[in-house]
Motif scaffolding. Structure first.
Motif, PDB file in Angstrom:
ATOM      1  N   GLN A 591     -49.159   0.530  29.383  1.00 44.55           N
ATOM      2  CA  GLN A 591     -48.036   0.037  28.591  1.00 44.55           C
ATOM      3  C   GLN A 591     -48.145  -1.482  28.443  1.00 44.55           C
ATOM      4  OE1 GLN A 591     -45.594   1.741  26.993  1.00 44.55           O
ATOM      5  NE2 GLN A 591     -46.704   3.595  27.515  1.00 44.55           N
ATOM      6  N   ASP A 592     -49.339  -1.948  28.164  1.00 45.66           N
ATOM      7  CA  ASP A 592     -49.629  -3.376  28.103  1.00 45.66           C
ATOM      8  C   ASP A 592     -50.371  -3.649  26.800  1.00 45.66           C
ATOM      9  OD1 ASP A 592     -50.482  -5.960  28.399  1.00 45.66           O
ATOM     10  OD2 ASP A 592     -51.642  -5.619  30.224  1.00 45.66           O
ATOM     11  N   ILE A 593     -49.754  -4.440  25.928  1.00 48.57           N
ATOM     12  CA  ILE A 593     -50.360  -4.671  24.618  1.00 48.57           C
ATOM     13  C   ILE A 593     -51.710  -5.367  24.726  1.00 48.57           C
ATOM     14  CG2 ILE A 593     -49.351  -6.950  24.137  1.00 48.57           C
ATOM     15  CD1 ILE A 593     -48.826  -5.830  21.251  1.00 48.57           C
ATOM     16  N   GLU A 594     -51.960  -6.074  25.826  1.00 51.30           N
ATOM     17  CA  GLU A 594     -53.236  -6.762  25.989  1.00 51.30           C
ATOM     18  C   GLU A 594     -54.401  -5.794  26.139  1.00 51.30           C
ATOM     19  OE1 GLU A 594     -53.142  -9.579  29.141  1.00 51.30           O
ATOM     20  OE2 GLU A 594     -51.478 -10.736  28.295  1.00 51.30           O
ATOM     21  N   GLN A 595     -54.125  -4.564  26.581  1.00 54.38           N
ATOM     22  CA  GLN A 595     -55.229  -3.630  26.802  1.00 54.38           C
ATOM     23  C   GLN A 595     -54.932  -2.208  26.337  1.00 54.38           C
ATOM     24  OE1 GLN A 595     -56.110  -3.398  31.019  1.00 54.38           O
ATOM     25  NE2 GLN A 595     -54.032  -3.953  31.538  1.00 54.38           N
ATOM     26  N   LEU A 596     -53.920  -2.056  25.502  1.00 49.16           N
ATOM     27  CA  LEU A 596     -53.619  -0.741  24.952  1.00 49.16           C
ATOM     28  C   LEU A 596     -54.447  -0.514  23.694  1.00 49.16           C
ATOM     29  CD1 LEU A 596     -52.083   1.905  24.755  1.00 49.16           C
ATOM     30  CD2 LEU A 596     -50.227   0.688  23.623  1.00 49.16           C
ATOM     31  N   ASN A 597     -55.284   0.513  23.721  1.00 52.90           N
ATOM     32  CA  ASN A 597     -56.112   0.894  22.573  1.00 52.90           C
ATOM     33  C   ASN A 597     -55.750   2.301  22.142  1.00 52.90           C
ATOM     34  OD1 ASN A 597     -58.574  -1.152  22.093  1.00 52.90           O
ATOM     35  ND2 ASN A 597     -58.074  -1.111  24.272  1.00 52.90           N
ATOM     36  N   TYR A 598     -55.481   2.467  20.866  1.00 51.43           N
ATOM     37  CA  TYR A 598     -55.310   3.814  20.325  1.00 51.43           C
ATOM     38  C   TYR A 598     -55.744   3.785  18.873  1.00 51.43           C
ATOM     39  CZ  TYR A 598     -53.853   8.596  20.185  1.00 51.43           C
ATOM     40  OH  TYR A 598     -53.884   9.974  20.101  1.00 51.43           O
ATOM     41  N   ASN A 599     -56.753   4.595  18.542  1.00 51.18           N
ATOM     42  CA  ASN A 599     -57.409   4.431  17.245  1.00 51.18           C
ATOM     43  C   ASN A 599     -57.317   5.646  16.343  1.00 51.18           C
ATOM     44  OD1 ASN A 599     -58.960   2.851  15.418  1.00 51.18           O
ATOM     45  ND2 ASN A 599     -60.784   4.026  15.955  1.00 51.18           N
ATOM     46  N   LEU A 600     -56.545   6.649  16.693  1.00 54.89           N
ATOM     47  CA  LEU A 600     -56.475   7.851  15.864  1.00 54.89           C
ATOM     48  C   LEU A 600     -55.317   7.726  14.878  1.00 54.89           C
ATOM     49  CD1 LEU A 600     -57.136  10.548  18.605  1.00 54.89           C
ATOM     50  CD2 LEU A 600     -58.768   9.555  16.991  1.00 54.89           C
ATOM     51  N   TRP A 601     -55.645   7.426  13.635  1.00 49.98           N
ATOM     52  CA  TRP A 601     -54.621   7.212  12.613  1.00 49.98           C
ATOM     53  C   TRP A 601     -53.655   8.384  12.542  1.00 49.98           C
ATOM     54  CZ3 TRP A 601     -53.769  10.165   8.181  1.00 49.98           C
ATOM     55  CH2 TRP A 601     -52.824   9.647   7.280  1.00 49.98           C
ATOM     56  N   GLY A 602     -54.181   9.602  12.606  1.00 44.35           N
ATOM     57  CA  GLY A 602     -53.339  10.788  12.476  1.00 44.35           C
ATOM     58  C   GLY A 602     -52.267  10.874  13.551  1.00 44.35           C
ATOM     59  N   ASN A 603     -52.526  10.317  14.741  1.00 46.64           N
ATOM     60  CA  ASN A 603     -51.537  10.319  15.814  1.00 46.64           C
ATOM     61  C   ASN A 603     -50.672   9.071  15.793  1.00 46.64           C
ATOM     62  OD1 ASN A 603     -52.548  12.746  16.688  1.00 46.64           O
ATOM     63  ND2 ASN A 603     -53.654  11.902  18.422  1.00 46.64           N
ATOM     64  N   ILE A 604     -51.205   7.973  15.269  1.00 51.26           N
ATOM     65  CA  ILE A 604     -50.434   6.729  15.188  1.00 51.26           C
ATOM     66  C   ILE A 604     -49.303   6.872  14.182  1.00 51.26           C
ATOM     67  CG2 ILE A 604     -50.505   4.316  14.454  1.00 51.26           C
ATOM     68  CD1 ILE A 604     -53.438   4.261  15.429  1.00 51.26           C
ATOM     69  N   VAL A 605     -49.621   7.448  13.038  1.00 55.01           N
ATOM     70  CA  VAL A 605     -48.717   7.377  11.890  1.00 55.01           C
ATOM     71  C   VAL A 605     -47.501   8.287  12.037  1.00 55.01           C
ATOM     72  CG1 VAL A 605     -49.832   9.201  10.516  1.00 55.01           C
ATOM     73  CG2 VAL A 605     -48.766   7.241   9.373  1.00 55.01           C
ATOM     74  N   SER A 606     -47.620   9.357  12.836  1.00 56.48           N
ATOM     75  CA  SER A 606     -46.496  10.278  12.944  1.00 56.48           C
ATOM     76  C   SER A 606     -46.697  11.249  14.096  1.00 56.48           C
ATOM     77  CB  SER A 606     -46.362  11.082  11.644  1.00 56.48           C
ATOM     78  OG  SER A 606     -45.441  12.142  11.789  1.00 56.48           O
ATOM     79  N   PRO A 607     -45.599  11.689  14.740  1.00 55.63           N
ATOM     80  CA  PRO A 607     -45.690  12.793  15.699  1.00 55.63           C
ATOM     81  C   PRO A 607     -45.905  14.136  15.003  1.00 55.63           C
ATOM     82  CG  PRO A 607     -43.733  11.442  16.092  1.00 55.63           C
ATOM     83  CD  PRO A 607     -44.262  11.083  14.730  1.00 55.63           C
ATOM     84  N   GLY A 608     -45.757  14.146  13.684  1.00 59.77           N
ATOM     85  CA  GLY A 608     -45.959  15.363  12.922  1.00 59.77           C
ATOM     86  C   GLY A 608     -47.434  15.720  12.786  1.00 59.77           C
ATOM     87  N   VAL A 609     -47.671  16.907  12.259  1.00 57.13           N
ATOM     88  CA  VAL A 609     -49.035  17.396  12.081  1.00 57.13           C
ATOM     89  C   VAL A 609     -49.635  16.786  10.818  1.00 57.13           C
ATOM     90  CG1 VAL A 609     -50.496  19.415  11.735  1.00 57.13           C
ATOM     91  CG2 VAL A 609     -48.516  19.553  13.268  1.00 57.13           C
ATOM     92  N   ILE A 610     -50.789  16.164  10.958  1.00 60.36           N
ATOM     93  CA  ILE A 610     -51.513  15.599   9.814  1.00 60.36           C
ATOM     94  C   ILE A 610     -52.735  16.477   9.552  1.00 60.36           C
ATOM     95  CG2 ILE A 610     -52.749  13.606   8.890  1.00 60.36           C
ATOM     96  CD1 ILE A 610     -49.844  13.002   9.290  1.00 60.36           C
ATOM     97  N   GLY A 611     -52.784  17.113   8.405  1.00 59.01           N
ATOM     98  CA  GLY A 611     -53.944  17.930   8.075  1.00 59.01           C
ATOM     99  C   GLY A 611     -53.908  19.315   8.685  1.00 59.01           C
TER     100      GLY A 611
END
Length: 611
Positions: A591-611
């Protein structure tokens, strides 16, 4: 700088003409007299005496590297310099499989920079982005390179002294062809080919056969990484359960048969010979005696700044094979912004361990996961500093400035959108997830602080001064507009929620009418700058994904703007998304912006199902 090259051999004259546009010197009979000739000694030796420069060089790359050093010493007198690469093989890769397929002309441009830094081979990573005569669906609408284009690139690379190599996949990572019904019968599970099926080997024969005819290098990387589910789909249904190691080794031997047929020497990634499931990194000792002796293992690792870690893992790899290759990484694969600072730390630890462990083949990878948003040129600082390590040379900022047309410190500002810390060994991709997270859901708001808007405002100001510098100003323009967008959007979700919970409709009205208007204008400018960057460097295939993502972001922002206006005007009495409970998002429990990495657009953009 003016250079009189009448004392140079023919090879040196050609190379000077190729690299002149980058280094900016003038070829003139009235310039500094330069003599150059090839020798059997490794690397190069340069000396300056009484206004004349002599270069003795082994290979073409050595000469190119020598001239970069000469330009960096313009005006100095009475100096000598000699350098040679510590590795037998030293190269880098371009990822042409994550939607961004570089235009052949841009690959040639990249090759010129590679030569000036001393790289000796360039690997093209092509999962399905090479055209196969007997496989019309393979690489369809993906910007795939034709055999003729590969041959032309191969010839040009050779003219610079660089070996072009193919990096392909022969087991996993073939996801884009799974959409076609013609390949469905040979998909085991996910993006893994069905081992043991003759149609699989027919496809691989077409792939490796095309590579063998298009690229003269006989060494090919056959991939086979991250195939932990091999044998657990259609293979299991057809053949019953077999140990994964046995399934993979049988498949490897079939692939090697095809390689031998075309006179190819295979290199593969080593991770399948380690226990991946539990993350232990332990050797599967039962496989040691079964690994074919004619396959070279390549250990890839981009995740540590600890030299002891690499020493330990290289020692384990030497139990598997006498000759072990190593792949480090120039981090450009987690969004629009590269991570040169972190990559340089990783490279220093990794390459020093390779030197200590007698590793003779090293490659610097430049992957493009989840859309390949970052430019291949954005990691030039990492590629340069890794090369300096490989040649046992100091960082020498002036040589970088001569090569890139901008100082090293200034170029490193390209990291700014994610540069939240000066701490060693940390990195993040906040710029991507803060750009795409929904302003009503606040998926990543748990790491957003009140100082972030000012951080991005200052970053945009720093980057704006670099937009007109040298030939890479367009890269800084993209990052500048990204920062301008984030200066409005990064904490917008928290602003909206706070005003909603306080029932402060005046603030919400100001946000809807004014902040959103500026944000949408800046987002449009960012999209245009990013489009210019993409179309300059890459074929158009794949940019439609960026249009959908950025266009979707704009449409969603307009929807939220209308929703806020409806609430302010009394058309609705509450906003359901803002009434819902928020649970802090966590990836690897950071929970630290200095080292939080998340690169999956489909999960970033929404909790909903993408595709």
């Amino acid at each position: 700088m003016k250079i009189d090259f009448t004392g140079c051999d023919g090879t040196a004259r050609y190379l000077l003409q190729e690299i002149q546009p980058i280094l900016g010197f003038i070829l003139s009979k009235g310039g500094t007299k330069l003599s150059a000739r090839q020798t059997d000694a490794a690397g190069f030796a340069v000396s300056e005496c009484n206004g004349e420069i002599e270069v003795l060089y082994n290979g073409k790359v050595d000469f190119c590297r020598a001239i970069a050093a000469v330009c960096a010493r313009e005006g100095q007198v009475g100096w000598t310099l000699s350098e040679s690469c510590a590795f037998e093989e030293f190269g880098l890769t371009l990822d042409l499989s994550r939607n961004a397929v570089m235009r052949p002309g841009e690959i040639q441009r990249f090759l010129r920079f590679a030569a000036l830094m001393g790289y000796r081979f360039l690997g093209l990573y092509m999962e399905d982005t090479v055209k196969l005569q007997d496989e019309p669906c393979f690489g369809n609408m993906r910007g795939a390179l034709s055999p003729e284009q590969l041959q032309e690139l191969d010839h040009y690379a050779e003219s610079l002294g660089i070996e072009l190599r193919a990096y392909v996949q022969t087991l996993a990572h073939i996801n884009q062809i799974t959409r076609y019904a013609v390949y469905e019968p040979i998909v085991d599970t996910g993006d893994i080919l069905l081992t043991g099926d003759e149609r699989t080997y027919e496809l691989l024969d077409h792939l490796l056969g095309t590579i063998s005819k298009s690229i003269r290098c006989r060494k090919v990387n056959i991939g086979m990484d991250e195939a932990t589910m091999a044998g657990l789909g259609k293979y299991l249904e057809r053949n019953g359960y077999h140990r994964r190691s046995d399934v993979i080794l049988q498949h490897l031997n079939r692939v090697l048969e095809i390689c031998r047929k075309y006179g190819l020497r295979a290199q593969m990634w080593s991770d399948l010979f380690f226990h991946q499931v539990n993350g232990s990194g332990q050797l599967d000792m039962d496989q040691l005696s079964k690994i074919p002796p004619d396959v070279e293992l390549a250990y890839w690792d981009y995740y540590s700044c600890d030299i002891a870690h690499y020493r330990h893992m290289l020692k384990k790899h030497h139990l598997l094979a006498d000759r072990v290759a190593f792949a480090t990484g120039a981090w450009k694969w987690t969004g629009f912004t590269p991570h040169n600072h972190y990559s340089m730390e990783v490279g220093e630890a990794a390459l020093k361990a390779c030197l200590e462990s007698d590793v003779q083949s090293v490659v610097v990878t430049t992957w493009g996961d989840d859309g390949a948003e970052a430019s291949a040129f954005s990691v030039l600082p990492t590629l340069y500093t890794d090369a300096q390590l490989a040649y046992n040379a100091p960082r020498e900022p002036e040589r970088f400035r001569c090569i890139a047309g901008i100082s090293l410190d200034d170029f490193l500002r390209i990291d700014l959108p994610c540069r939240f810390s000066e701490r060693k060994g940390v990195h993040n991709n906040a710029a991507k997830y803060l750009l795409y997270q929904d302003v009503l859901y606040g998926t990543f708001d748990s790491v957003v602080t009140d100082t972030i808007p000012e951080f991005y405002h200052e970053a945009a100001e720093q980057l704006s001064g670099l937009c007109s510098q040298g030939s890479f100003g367009y890269l800084f323009e993209t990052q500048m507009w990204l920062c301008r967008v984030l200066s409005h959007k990064a904490n917008l979700g928290k602003q909206i929620l706070a005003a909603y919970q306080a029932k402060d409709k005046a603030v919400l009205n100001d946000i809807a009418e004014n902040l959103f208007a500026q944000l949408l204008r800046d987002l449009s400018c960012f999209r245009e700058a990013f489009c210019r960057q993409w179309m300059r460097e890459n074929t158009p295939f794949g940019f439609e994904v960026q249009t959908i993502r950025l266009g979707g972001l704009e449409a969603r922002l307009r929807d939220v703007q209308k929703l806020l206006q409806a609430y302010v005007n009394g058309a609705i009495d509450h906003i359901e998304e803002l009434d819902a409970q928020r649970i802090p998002f966590s990836y690897f429990e950071q929970q630290d912006i200095e080292q939080l990495n998340y690169n999956l657009w489909g999960n970033i953009v929404s909790p909903g199902v993408i595709g």
